[in-house]
Scaffold this motif. Structure first.
Motif, PDB file in Angstrom:
ATOM      1  N   ILE A 234     -12.989   1.298   5.743  1.00  0.00           N
ATOM      2  CA  ILE A 234     -12.070   0.212   6.074  1.00  0.00           C
ATOM      3  C   ILE A 234     -12.824  -0.846   6.869  1.00  0.00           C
ATOM      4  N   ALA A 235     -12.764  -2.087   6.385  1.00  0.00           N
ATOM      5  CA  ALA A 235     -13.400  -3.220   7.060  1.00  0.00           C
ATOM      6  C   ALA A 235     -12.444  -3.800   8.098  1.00  0.00           C
ATOM      7  N   CYS A 236     -12.942  -3.996   9.326  1.00  0.00           N
ATOM      8  CA  CYS A 236     -12.114  -4.477  10.432  1.00  0.00           C
ATOM      9  C   CYS A 236     -12.734  -5.724  11.057  1.00  0.00           C
ATOM     10  N   GLU A 237     -11.880  -6.576  11.594  1.00  0.00           N
ATOM     11  CA  GLU A 237     -12.296  -7.711  12.411  1.00  0.00           C
ATOM     12  C   GLU A 237     -11.499  -7.651  13.705  1.00  0.00           C
ATOM     13  N   THR A 238     -12.175  -7.843  14.849  1.00  0.00           N
ATOM     14  CA  THR A 238     -11.498  -7.753  16.135  1.00  0.00           C
ATOM     15  C   THR A 238     -11.841  -8.952  17.000  1.00  0.00           C
ATOM     16  N   LYS A 239     -10.928  -9.278  17.906  1.00  0.00           N
ATOM     17  CA  LYS A 239     -11.150 -10.344  18.882  1.00  0.00           C
ATOM     18  C   LYS A 239     -10.527  -9.920  20.202  1.00  0.00           C
ATOM     19  N   VAL A 240     -11.339  -9.861  21.254  1.00  0.00           N
ATOM     20  CA  VAL A 240     -10.859  -9.502  22.587  1.00  0.00           C
ATOM     21  C   VAL A 240     -10.127 -10.691  23.185  1.00  0.00           C
ATOM     22  N   SER A 241      -8.933 -10.436  23.739  1.00  0.00           N
ATOM     23  CA  SER A 241      -8.146 -11.509  24.345  1.00  0.00           C
ATOM     24  C   SER A 241      -8.002 -11.355  25.854  1.00  0.00           C
ATOM     25  N   GLY A 242      -8.338 -10.196  26.393  1.00  0.00           N
ATOM     26  CA  GLY A 242      -8.225  -9.943  27.818  1.00  0.00           C
ATOM     27  C   GLY A 242      -9.023  -8.707  28.186  1.00  0.00           C
ATOM     28  N   LYS A 243      -8.962  -8.320  29.453  1.00  0.00           N
ATOM     29  CA  LYS A 243      -9.739  -7.172  29.919  1.00  0.00           C
ATOM     30  C   LYS A 243      -9.328  -5.893  29.197  1.00  0.00           C
ATOM     31  N   ARG A 244      -8.072  -5.777  28.867  1.00  0.00           N
ATOM     32  CA  ARG A 244      -7.565  -4.560  28.224  1.00  0.00           C
ATOM     33  C   ARG A 244      -6.762  -4.867  26.960  1.00  0.00           C
ATOM     34  N   SER A 245      -6.983  -6.019  26.349  1.00  0.00           N
ATOM     35  CA  SER A 245      -6.163  -6.388  25.190  1.00  0.00           C
ATOM     36  C   SER A 245      -6.998  -7.095  24.126  1.00  0.00           C
ATOM     37  N   GLY A 246      -6.507  -7.043  22.913  1.00  0.00           N
ATOM     38  CA  GLY A 246      -7.193  -7.706  21.817  1.00  0.00           C
ATOM     39  C   GLY A 246      -6.354  -7.715  20.567  1.00  0.00           C
ATOM     40  N   HIS A 247      -6.938  -8.236  19.510  1.00  0.00           N
ATOM     41  CA  HIS A 247      -6.281  -8.343  18.208  1.00  0.00           C
ATOM     42  C   HIS A 247      -7.227  -7.771  17.170  1.00  0.00           C
ATOM     43  N   ALA A 248      -6.677  -7.107  16.164  1.00  0.00           N
ATOM     44  CA  ALA A 248      -7.495  -6.566  15.073  1.00  0.00           C
ATOM     45  C   ALA A 248      -6.795  -6.793  13.746  1.00  0.00           C
ATOM     46  N   ARG A 249      -7.620  -6.885  12.724  1.00  0.00           N
ATOM     47  CA  ARG A 249      -7.117  -6.992  11.348  1.00  0.00           C
ATOM     48  C   ARG A 249      -8.024  -6.155  10.475  1.00  0.00           C
ATOM     49  N   PHE A 250      -7.428  -5.407   9.549  1.00  0.00           N
ATOM     50  CA  PHE A 250      -8.242  -4.624   8.626  1.00  0.00           C
ATOM     51  C   PHE A 250      -7.795  -4.865   7.195  1.00  0.00           C
ATOM     52  N   THR A 251      -8.725  -4.736   6.285  1.00  0.00           N
ATOM     53  CA  THR A 251      -8.449  -4.890   4.860  1.00  0.00           C
ATOM     54  C   THR A 251      -8.017  -3.550   4.293  1.00  0.00           C
ATOM     55  N   LEU A 252      -6.933  -3.555   3.539  1.00  0.00           N
ATOM     56  CA  LEU A 252      -6.438  -2.299   2.975  1.00  0.00           C
ATOM     57  C   LEU A 252      -7.497  -1.663   2.075  1.00  0.00           C
ATOM     58  N   PRO A 253      -7.795  -0.381   2.279  1.00  0.00           N
ATOM     59  CA  PRO A 253      -8.753   0.283   1.397  1.00  0.00           C
ATOM     60  C   PRO A 253      -8.185   0.532   0.006  1.00  0.00           C
ATOM     61  N   ARG A 254      -6.854   0.534  -0.093  1.00  0.00           N
ATOM     62  CA  ARG A 254      -6.174   0.672  -1.388  1.00  0.00           C
ATOM     63  C   ARG A 254      -5.065  -0.362  -1.467  1.00  0.00           C
ATOM     64  N   LEU A 255      -4.976  -1.041  -2.594  1.00  0.00           N
ATOM     65  CA  LEU A 255      -3.848  -1.943  -2.793  1.00  0.00           C
ATOM     66  C   LEU A 255      -2.610  -1.117  -3.129  1.00  0.00           C
ATOM     67  N   PRO A 256      -1.425  -1.605  -2.799  1.00  0.00           N
ATOM     68  CA  PRO A 256      -0.208  -0.813  -3.045  1.00  0.00           C
ATOM     69  C   PRO A 256       0.043  -0.600  -4.524  1.00  0.00           C
ATOM     70  N   LYS A 257       0.649   0.548  -4.817  1.00  0.00           N
ATOM     71  CA  LYS A 257       1.061   0.863  -6.187  1.00  0.00           C
ATOM     72  C   LYS A 257       2.377   1.617  -6.122  1.00  0.00           C
ATOM     73  N   THR A 258       3.086   1.640  -7.252  1.00  0.00           N
ATOM     74  CA  THR A 258       4.365   2.330  -7.280  1.00  0.00           C
ATOM     75  C   THR A 258       4.155   3.826  -7.027  1.00  0.00           C
ATOM     76  N   ALA A 259       5.149   4.454  -6.420  1.00  0.00           N
ATOM     77  CA  ALA A 259       5.035   5.865  -6.031  1.00  0.00           C
ATOM     78  C   ALA A 259       6.245   6.649  -6.514  1.00  0.00           C
ATOM     79  N   GLY A 260       6.680   6.386  -7.744  1.00  0.00           N
ATOM     80  CA  GLY A 260       7.793   7.131  -8.309  1.00  0.00           C
ATOM     81  C   GLY A 260       9.074   6.332  -8.321  1.00  0.00           C
ATOM     82  N   ALA A 261      10.105   6.970  -8.834  1.00  0.00           N
ATOM     83  CA  ALA A 261      11.400   6.308  -8.983  1.00  0.00           C
ATOM     84  C   ALA A 261      12.104   6.179  -7.641  1.00  0.00           C
ATOM     85  N   ALA A 262      12.777   5.056  -7.442  1.00  0.00           N
ATOM     86  CA  ALA A 262      13.557   4.835  -6.223  1.00  0.00           C
ATOM     87  C   ALA A 262      14.854   5.636  -6.288  1.00  0.00           C
ATOM     88  N   PRO A 263      15.429   5.978  -5.136  1.00  0.00           N
ATOM     89  CA  PRO A 263      16.729   6.658  -5.141  1.00  0.00           C
ATOM     90  C   PRO A 263      17.822   5.734  -5.644  1.00  0.00           C
TER      91      PRO A 263
END
Length: 299
Positions: free
Chosen positions: A109-138
């Motif tokens: 998983i590829a991640c990008e991070t940015k520190v915003s404070g002494k104990r805080s930050g932001h992160a974003r990651f690229t999905l390792p798998r794109l979504p796909k259907t997982a069976g019939a809905a109820p």
């Protein structure tokens, strides 16, 4: 011996909101049974165990445990751990912005991070798998009954109930109004028949009460109850967005508010890159805050 750990609140920029996460910093020598026991001790929705990466070019390997089982992938542990790793790099003098890869059972998983404070930050990651259907809905009737709602509460703007997965499967339930979203509750006696087991249900509505937010959501599952922020469900939700919203080609960011009803407000950022009418890449992002540090003393 002792092992250091950190507690973060994830998908929030303030303490005591979002989804709490425990990260055990040095997990070398722990087997799966030991990790599972520690996850039960923390009793949070997920606990991450940091290990050396199999590939020296990657930052770390993560194993993710709920109190009762291991997961191949989860969103809030990935975001929270990425923020923590970014904070550790900043403390080591390596800069406030980082890009790196981590290993999970689901893949790299590829991640990008940015520190915003002494104990805080932001992160974003690229999905390792794109979504796909997982069976019939109820069925609408079965779904409504299991959620304590009326059939008329289900569906809006061409969104039917669906099932998607991007590492973990979820039923996705479109709820017509914010009021109905707040009324939803788990009926454990009807859940297995409606969903084919104890699969999590990600409920969402376009009514948000906040123009900066595209959707309000809740995630319900018997045995767990309610989760304040579910990145892997937002990843699966990308499949429903593509199928029923049909976004134009280009880059899109949808902000999803979750956890409001349980007093743990969270915001998940779902990024979509669309080309030729198809989803070619997706990201999950959000903020995280370190709220506690400590040591586990193990015999």
């Amino acid at each position: 011996m002792s092992r250091l750990y950190v507690i973060l609140d994830v998908f929030t920029d303030r303490s005591l909101a979002g989804n709490p996460l425990a990260v055990v910093l040095d997990s070398s020598g722990l087997d799966a049974a030991g990790m599972q026991a520690i996850a039960r001790q923390f009793n949070l929705s997920e606990t991450v165990f940091l290990l050396p990466a199999d590939d020296d070019g990657r930052k770390a390997r993560l194993r993710i445990f709920m109190p009762h089982k291991e997961l191949p992938f989860a969103g809030h542990p990935t975001v929270g751990t990425a923020v923590l790793l970014g904070l550790m790099e900043a403390v080591a003098g390596k800069g406030r912005e980082q890009a790196f890869e981590i290993e999970e059972t689901v893949g790299v998983i590829a991640c990008e991070t940015k520190v915003s404070g002494k104990r805080s930050g932001h992160a974003r990651f690229t999905l390792p798998r794109l979504p796909k259907t997982a069976g019939a809905a109820p069925s609408v009737a079965g779904l409504a009954a299991a959620l304590g709602l009326e059939p008329a509460d289900i569906g809006f703007d061409g969104h039917p109930a669906s099932r998607y997965e991007a590492g973990n499967p979820f039923c996705l339930a479109p709820i017509k109004t914010l009021e109905a979203l707040g009324r939803a509750k788990i009926d454990s006696s009807l859940w297995p028949a409606a969903f084919g087991g104890d699969i999590g249900c990600f409920l969402y509505t376009r009514e948000t009460g906040d123009p900066s937010v595209a959707f309000r959501a809740r995630m319900l599952e018997p045995g767990i109850g309610e989760d304040p922020a579910t990145g892997s469900a937002a990843a699966a939700f990308a499949g429903a967005v593509m199928a029923f919203e049909r976004p134009e080609d280009g880059d899109h960011v949808l902000r999803i508010a979750q956890g409001v009803e349980m007093g743990r407000p969270s915001v998940i950022e779902l990024g979509l890159t669309v080309a030729g009418g198809a989803l070619v890449s997706a990201t999950i992002g959000g903020s995280a805050v370190v709220t506690a540090e400590g040591a586990l003393f193990l015999n």
